[in-house]
Design an enzyme around this catalytic site. Sequence first.
Site, PDB file in Angstrom:
ATOM      1  N   SER A 138       0.885  -1.146  -0.194  1.00 40.87           N
ATOM      2  CA  SER A 138       0.045   0.063   0.019  1.00 40.87           C
ATOM      3  C   SER A 138       1.357   1.372   0.328  1.00 40.87           C
ATOM      4  CB  SER A 138      -1.173   0.225   1.656  1.00 40.87           C
ATOM      5  OG  SER A 138      -1.372   1.533   1.504  1.00 40.87           O
ATOM      6  N   TYR A 151      -2.423   0.456  10.522  1.00 32.52           N
ATOM      7  CA  TYR A 151      -1.956   0.296   9.359  1.00 32.52           C
ATOM      8  C   TYR A 151      -1.304   1.027   8.419  1.00 32.52           C
ATOM      9  CZ  TYR A 151      -3.795  -0.531   4.422  1.00 32.52           C
ATOM     10  OH  TYR A 151      -4.383  -1.127   2.486  1.00 32.52           O
TER      11      TYR A 151
END
Length: 254
Positions: A138, A151
């Site tokens: 990501s 995250y």
Amino acid sequence: MADELSGVALVTGGGRGIGAGIARELAAAGMRVAVAARSADQVREVAQEIDGLPVGVDVSSRESVGEMVDQVTTELGPIDLLVANAGVSGPRGKTWEVDPDAWWRTHEVNVRGVFLCCRAVIPGMIERGSGRIVITASGAAYLPGSSGTAYSSSKAAVNRFGETLANELRPYGIPVFPFSPGLVKSEMTKDVFPDDAPWTPPELAPQLVRVLASGRADALSGRYLHAEHDNVEDLIRRADEIVENDLNAIRLQR
């Protein structure tokens, strides 16, 4: 013309969103696909749609991952492609206010889960002298303005893990590809970003994984790839230049 594939693929987090799209794309390309996730109903639905194998798994559990790999190998055959896609977004809120167990759970799924899945399939790939691993990373790992320490830090670990694992496996001829699917609207993202956010078309990540599974991009093993911002065909043509100049890599500049 889209690549035609064969062999067995295992897609974790395959019950919905990006993982389901990848499972559908690989099945359409000709692979036998195991669809794995904790969401049993969603996994069965996707597997039935693509004539695949539904598998229940908790990727953060060593025992569960081992059972998953054993089931896939027994019912479909040796795993040629692992797509380590399972992930969670983590708790929202200030770091000093969120529940520590919820924060750590993000790392258990996103980092330990990727590690366990890779660890479980690699010995068989080494023994056969073939196989590929794709890891869903990501841009949250490096883009400015990231919110939510769980995250973003977990994906930073995943990015680095994928690159380092590629280095480890290069002598065995097993490519590893950490990639970003972009900002895809899903259950994980739809309530975090506004409707007018620069959403990535959902078909781009599955299309990229299909190319990576074909073997045509093996020279790019360990390079960070973006489903929307990178033209993979151009990168394949420029592979020697990219490796020589250490491009498509997350580095500190001074």
